[in-house]
Design a protein around this motif. Structure first.
Motif, mmCIF file in Angstrom:
data_model
loop_
_atom_site.group_PDB
_atom_site.id
_atom_site.type_symbol
_atom_site.label_atom_id
_atom_site.label_comp_id
_atom_site.label_asym_id
_atom_site.label_seq_id
_atom_site.Cartn_x
_atom_site.Cartn_y
_atom_site.Cartn_z
ATOM 1 N N SER A 29 -53.800 34.323 -10.512
ATOM 2 C CA SER A 29 -52.895 33.698 -11.473
ATOM 3 C C SER A 29 -53.448 32.358 -11.948
ATOM 4 O O SER A 29 -53.210 31.939 -13.082
ATOM 5 C CB SER A 29 -51.511 33.508 -10.853
ATOM 6 O OG SER A 29 -51.575 32.695 -9.689
ATOM 7 N N ILE A 35 -55.629 33.046 -14.903
ATOM 8 C CA ILE A 35 -54.810 33.317 -16.088
ATOM 9 C C ILE A 35 -54.306 32.014 -16.683
ATOM 10 O O ILE A 35 -54.314 31.814 -17.909
ATOM 11 C CB ILE A 35 -53.616 34.234 -15.716
ATOM 12 C CG1 ILE A 35 -54.108 35.603 -15.240
ATOM 13 C CG2 ILE A 35 -52.648 34.386 -16.889
ATOM 14 C CD1 ILE A 35 -54.811 36.411 -16.296
ATOM 15 N N VAL A 43 -47.295 30.518 -15.623
ATOM 16 C CA VAL A 43 -47.697 31.921 -15.496
ATOM 17 C C VAL A 43 -46.700 32.664 -14.609
ATOM 18 O O VAL A 43 -46.272 33.786 -14.911
ATOM 19 C CB VAL A 43 -49.121 32.040 -14.916
ATOM 20 C CG1 VAL A 43 -49.457 33.504 -14.611
ATOM 21 C CG2 VAL A 43 -50.141 31.449 -15.869
ATOM 22 N N ILE A 97 -44.390 35.903 -15.595
ATOM 23 C CA ILE A 97 -44.464 37.148 -14.828
ATOM 24 C C ILE A 97 -43.088 37.569 -14.334
ATOM 25 O O ILE A 97 -42.733 38.751 -14.361
ATOM 26 C CB ILE A 97 -45.443 36.998 -13.640
ATOM 27 C CG1 ILE A 97 -46.885 36.894 -14.142
ATOM 28 C CG2 ILE A 97 -45.300 38.170 -12.667
ATOM 29 C CD1 ILE A 97 -47.882 36.523 -13.068
ATOM 30 N N ILE A 136 -52.924 38.131 -20.001
ATOM 31 C CA ILE A 136 -52.667 39.110 -18.940
ATOM 32 C C ILE A 136 -53.080 40.500 -19.392
ATOM 33 O O ILE A 136 -53.728 41.254 -18.652
ATOM 34 C CB ILE A 136 -51.174 39.085 -18.543
ATOM 35 C CG1 ILE A 136 -50.864 37.809 -17.742
ATOM 36 C CG2 ILE A 136 -50.802 40.325 -17.724
ATOM 37 C CD1 ILE A 136 -49.395 37.628 -17.421
ATOM 38 N N GLU A 137 -52.737 40.851 -20.633
ATOM 39 C CA GLU A 137 -53.074 42.171 -21.165
ATOM 40 C C GLU A 137 -54.577 42.336 -21.339
ATOM 41 O O GLU A 137 -55.151 43.377 -20.989
ATOM 42 C CB GLU A 137 -52.361 42.384 -22.498
ATOM 43 C CG GLU A 137 -52.597 43.761 -23.087
ATOM 44 C CD GLU A 137 -51.856 43.971 -24.398
ATOM 45 O OE1 GLU A 137 -52.035 45.039 -25.003
ATOM 46 O OE2 GLU A 137 -51.112 43.062 -24.813
ATOM 47 N N TYR A 147 -54.375 41.985 -15.731
ATOM 48 C CA TYR A 147 -53.962 41.295 -14.511
ATOM 49 C C TYR A 147 -52.745 41.971 -13.902
ATOM 50 O O TYR A 147 -51.782 42.292 -14.597
ATOM 51 C CB TYR A 147 -53.643 39.830 -14.827
ATOM 52 C CG TYR A 147 -52.989 39.080 -13.682
ATOM 53 C CD1 TYR A 147 -53.717 38.757 -12.542
ATOM 54 C CD2 TYR A 147 -51.649 38.696 -13.753
ATOM 55 C CE1 TYR A 147 -53.128 38.062 -11.498
ATOM 56 C CE2 TYR A 147 -51.059 38.000 -12.710
ATOM 57 C CZ TYR A 147 -51.801 37.694 -11.583
ATOM 58 O OH TYR A 147 -51.216 37.008 -10.551
#
Length: 351
Positions: A3, A6, A17, A21, A39-40, A44
């Protein structure tokens, strides 16, 4: 990827993040979109165990299959005519509801430690227990963990007498007694007056219900229950085959019909009859219980009481998810009809 990575790529903090989520509302839409895009792009997947430790749902339910009367075999439940349909139906229903399924097999009381660990380590949000033998002491221990739990095929009166009817527990059953009565009534309507039974395990709810229905229906019609024709098959193919073969080898008079507490035992009995030159249904009729796939494929096709496996599995999944989501869950029970399916293995007895 973690994370933290990200967060760096999106130019936000790690806590932001985490809020994205977990779908927190206090995140600006522009920021949310930016984080979701990263993320996409990087595919992730958040750590579900970490989410559980943080008090978040894992979106995973446990399915615990109890089979303590056969030797351990890693693939047995997927080949078993009883367990396999339950596993398929539970997984399909859970997946459709956006949940994963963690499957454990229980071959001995010690294996219940795996069940406890799944709950205590928060790897699952709730659990479903299915099988032919559930010890009340073990059930009490599971209920006392106070996690959402659904029992398939369990004696409700035992739960009530033990005061285990708590908010996080539900029971899903089939109406085995009524289904068995229908099967015995059918055999009697064909003219059978001497009807034997191949029993399941009497320390199980389904085993007791099916035997009591057999006994009560014979008594209702004034028919004699011949104890020598009540065979202990324990729900196992091999045991049923041995018991039927022993009866045939003894030379004792046979009934004109048998009712078997499950199809696996009925099919084993048919094999034993064939080996002794006894034809079904010309010489002896037989009816089973469960209506497994093989029942309609063998020759002759087996008359059987249909166990509503799909309906029971679907209800169990929906109930455990409901218990997981509800702020004020309530104890509940549901029972589905079990209906006789008439095929070719039964006919009037020889005159």
């Amino acid at each position: 990827m973690r994370s933290e990575d990200i967060a760096k790529l999106a130019g936000v903090s790690r806590s932001t993040v985490s809020r994205v989520i977990n779908n927190y509302s206090n995140v600006p839409e522009e920021t949310r979109a930016k984080v979701l895009k990263v993320i996409e792009q990087h595919q992730y997947e958040p750590n579900s165990f970490a989410r559980a430790l943080a008090g978040k749902k894992t979106d995973t339910i446990g399915l615990f299959a109890i089979s303590m009367n056969e030797k351990e075999n890693a693939t047995r439940i997927y080949q078993n005519n009883y367990f396999a349909p339950f596993v398929d139906a539970v997984v399909d229903t859970a997946n459709a509801r956006g949940c994963y399924v963690l499957i454990h097999t229980v071959y001995s009381p010690d294996d219940f430690l795996k069940v406890k660990q799944a709950f205590l380590q928060k790897r699952i949000d709730g659990g479903i227990i299915v099988g032919t033998q559930k010890d009340i002491d073990i059930v009490r221990e599971m209920v006392n963990l106070e996690f959402p739990l659904v029992l398939i095929d369990y004696d409700i009166s035992e739960i009530m007498s033990e005061h285990l009817d708590r908010n996080h527990l539900a029971i899903v059953n089939s109406k085995d007694y009524e289904g068995t009565v229908e099967a015995i009534e059918y055999l009697i309507s064909l003219g059978h007056e001497e009807i034997g039974m191949i029993c399941g395990r009497m320390n199980t709810y389904s085993g007791r219900e099916r035997y009591m229905a057999y006994e009560d229906t014979l008594k209702k019609h004034g028919l004699t229950l011949n104890e020598s024709l009540v065979l202990k098959g324990d729900f196992l193919k091999e045991t049923a085959y041995e018991e039927v073969t022993k009866l045939l080898a003894s030379g004792a008079a046979l009934p004109t019909a048998f009712f078997s507490a499950n199809d696996d035992m009925a099919i084993s009995a048919m094999e034993a009859f064939s080996e002794y030159g006894i034809s079904v249904p010309e010489d002896i009729s037989i009816a089973g219980f469960d209506d497994v796939q093989l029942a309609s494929r063998i020759h002759p096709k087996l008359t059987s009481v249909r166990l509503p496996i799909y309906e029971m599995s679907k209800a169990a999944v929906e109930k455990v998810i409901e218990l997981c989501d509800s702020r004020q869950p309530t104890f509940s029970t549901i029972s589905f009809p079990a209906r006789l399916v008439q095929r070719d293995s039964c006919q009037p007895p020889k005159i």
